[in-house]
Scaffold this motif. Structure first.
Motif, PDB file in Angstrom:
ATOM      1  N   GLY A 137      58.462  98.828  71.996  1.00 23.94           N
ATOM      2  CA  GLY A 137      58.142 100.104  72.609  1.00 23.94           C
ATOM      3  C   GLY A 137      56.722 100.227  73.110  1.00 23.94           C
ATOM      4  N   GLU A 138      55.775  99.506  72.527  1.00 28.20           N
ATOM      5  CA  GLU A 138      54.378  99.613  72.912  1.00 28.20           C
ATOM      6  C   GLU A 138      53.726  98.238  72.951  1.00 28.20           C
ATOM      7  N   LEU A 139      52.660  98.150  73.731  1.00 26.11           N
ATOM      8  CA  LEU A 139      51.865  96.925  73.752  1.00 26.11           C
ATOM      9  C   LEU A 139      51.120  96.792  72.421  1.00 26.11           C
ATOM     10  N   PRO A 140      50.783  95.575  72.026  1.00 27.50           N
ATOM     11  CA  PRO A 140      50.140  95.375  70.714  1.00 27.50           C
ATOM     12  C   PRO A 140      48.741  95.958  70.606  1.00 27.50           C
ATOM     13  N   ASP A 141      48.118  96.311  71.734  1.00 26.96           N
ATOM     14  CA  ASP A 141      46.766  96.866  71.665  1.00 26.96           C
ATOM     15  C   ASP A 141      46.757  98.391  71.665  1.00 26.96           C
ATOM     16  N   HIS A 142      47.945  99.022  71.655  1.00 31.32           N
ATOM     17  CA  HIS A 142      47.993 100.485  71.609  1.00 31.32           C
ATOM     18  C   HIS A 142      47.415 100.946  70.279  1.00 31.32           C
ATOM     19  N   LEU A 143      46.491 101.882  70.310  1.00 33.46           N
ATOM     20  CA  LEU A 143      45.733 102.233  69.109  1.00 33.46           C
ATOM     21  C   LEU A 143      46.606 102.594  67.915  1.00 33.46           C
ATOM     22  N   PRO A 144      47.661 103.406  68.045  1.00 38.07           N
ATOM     23  CA  PRO A 144      48.501 103.666  66.865  1.00 38.07           C
ATOM     24  C   PRO A 144      49.103 102.397  66.264  1.00 38.07           C
ATOM     25  N   VAL A 145      49.432 101.411  67.113  1.00 35.75           N
ATOM     26  CA  VAL A 145      49.959 100.133  66.617  1.00 35.75           C
ATOM     27  C   VAL A 145      48.877  99.384  65.847  1.00 35.75           C
ATOM     28  N   VAL A 146      47.681  99.332  66.406  1.00 38.63           N
ATOM     29  CA  VAL A 146      46.562  98.638  65.761  1.00 38.63           C
ATOM     30  C   VAL A 146      46.225  99.303  64.422  1.00 38.63           C
ATOM     31  N   LEU A 147      46.292 100.625  64.376  1.00 39.66           N
ATOM     32  CA  LEU A 147      46.017 101.348  63.136  1.00 39.66           C
ATOM     33  C   LEU A 147      47.074 101.065  62.076  1.00 39.66           C
ATOM     34  N   GLU A 148      48.329 100.998  62.488  1.00 34.48           N
ATOM     35  CA  GLU A 148      49.392 100.706  61.524  1.00 34.48           C
ATOM     36  C   GLU A 148      49.221  99.309  60.941  1.00 34.48           C
ATOM     37  N   PHE A 149      48.849  98.343  61.777  1.00 33.03           N
ATOM     38  CA  PHE A 149      48.603  96.991  61.277  1.00 33.03           C
ATOM     39  C   PHE A 149      47.436  96.987  60.297  1.00 33.03           C
ATOM     40  N   ALA A 150      46.385  97.733  60.609  1.00 35.59           N
ATOM     41  CA  ALA A 150      45.231  97.801  59.712  1.00 35.59           C
ATOM     42  C   ALA A 150      45.634  98.378  58.357  1.00 35.59           C
ATOM     43  N   ALA A 151      46.504  99.384  58.371  1.00 33.32           N
ATOM     44  CA  ALA A 151      46.954  99.976  57.120  1.00 33.32           C
ATOM     45  C   ALA A 151      47.793  98.999  56.307  1.00 33.32           C
ATOM     46  N   LEU A 152      48.607  98.202  56.990  1.00 30.64           N
ATOM     47  CA  LEU A 152      49.494  97.276  56.304  1.00 30.64           C
ATOM     48  C   LEU A 152      48.768  96.032  55.799  1.00 30.64           C
ATOM     49  N   ALA A 153      47.870  95.492  56.620  1.00 26.95           N
ATOM     50  CA  ALA A 153      47.267  94.197  56.305  1.00 26.95           C
ATOM     51  C   ALA A 153      45.949  94.294  55.554  1.00 26.95           C
ATOM     52  N   GLY A 154      45.337  95.472  55.492  1.00 23.15           N
ATOM     53  CA  GLY A 154      44.146  95.626  54.675  1.00 23.15           C
ATOM     54  C   GLY A 154      42.842  95.505  55.443  1.00 23.15           C
ATOM     55  N   PRO A 155      41.725  95.789  54.746  1.00 20.73           N
ATOM     56  CA  PRO A 155      40.424  95.889  55.408  1.00 20.73           C
ATOM     57  C   PRO A 155      39.946  94.606  56.082  1.00 20.73           C
TER      58      PRO A 155
END
Length: 249
Positions: A137-155
């Motif tokens: 649904g979205e490109l990998p650089d879309h900010l909500p996608v990037v934020l979700e990855f950050a939440a899942l994968a850690g600091p």
């Protein structure tokens, strides 16, 4: 933290500093929750999201006190009570019609160039390497996608893309602030979680705001007819024709 004595070996000083930066499991969970809430609130306010506004506001109100939590509370105070149609119009105005506040992060670093395609590919590969597959649904650089990855994968590896695109995030925050958009609170919360910008970052943001992102070199327009696709669209350049058998090349 006070400077460590120079007599302590450098490798020991490095390890001590790293240990002081390690977060407890509770801190990591709180940070992940903040990032996940930011990811949700930065998405297009469709019917599903607007129907869940009360629950989101309740989750934000339950956050431990912090500058980021205060920014989220300021946003949800507006978001919860605004008319859904007005929310959608505002979102489109801020993020789809204004290039300085587009949510596609690689656009700020690479513009409409072939380098952006490589950056998108590298970002998708980073997600897959961490065991996370995004939907189409979205490109990998879309900010909500990037934020979700950050939440899942850690600091560490999870927040690396956010740190890499720190200048783009700073530009988005400035653009939203200039526009008086309540979404500025979400960007303020996010930028407050990241390392502060350097003087070089701020100078680059000012230049980016004045000149825009990089453009493709003359004669190498990847979209054809001299037109560029919007930040949310990526169209890879056409592949070279296959080499025929017996072709002297």
């Amino acid at each position: 933290m006070s400077p460590l004595p120079a007599t302590i070996p450098a490798i020991v000083r490095t390890r001590v500093r790293a240990a002081t930066r390690r977060r407890s499991p509770e801190e990591a969970e709180r940070r992940a929750l903040l990032l996940r809430l930011l990811s949700l609130l930065m998405q297009y306010p469709d019917a599903e999201l607007t129907d869940g506004r009360a629950l989101l506001a309740k989750a934000v109100a339950a956050l431990p006190k912090s500058p980021a939590a205060a920014e989220l509370a300021a946003f949800t105070g507006w978001f919860t009570h605004e008319d859904p149609d007005a929310l959608q119009r505002h979102y489109v105005e801020m993020f789809d019609l204004r290039r300085k506040s587009s949510l596609y992060l690689t656009y700020y670093l690479h513009g409409d160039t072939r380098r952006r395609g490589m950056a998108l590919l590298a970002l998708a590969q980073r997600y897959r390497a961490a065991g996370w597959e995004i939907d189409g649904g979205e490109l990998p650089d879309h900010l909500p996608v990037v934020l979700e990855f950050a939440a899942l994968a850690g600091p560490g590896r999870g927040e690396a893309p956010l740190r890499q695109h720190r200048r783009g995030l700073e530009l988005i925050q400035h653009a939203l602030t200039d526009a008086g958009s309540p979404y500025r609170h979400l960007l303020a919360a996010l930028c407050g979680l990241l390392p502060p910008p350097t003087e070089g970052d701020l100078a680059a943001v000012a230049q980016l705001a004045a000149e825009g992102p990089p453009a493709e070199e003359v004669g190498l327009d990847p979209y054809g007819n001299g037109e560029f696709a919007p930040p949310g669209t990526f169209m890879p350049p056409e592949p070279a024709p296959p080499t025929r058998q017996g072709d002297p090349r």
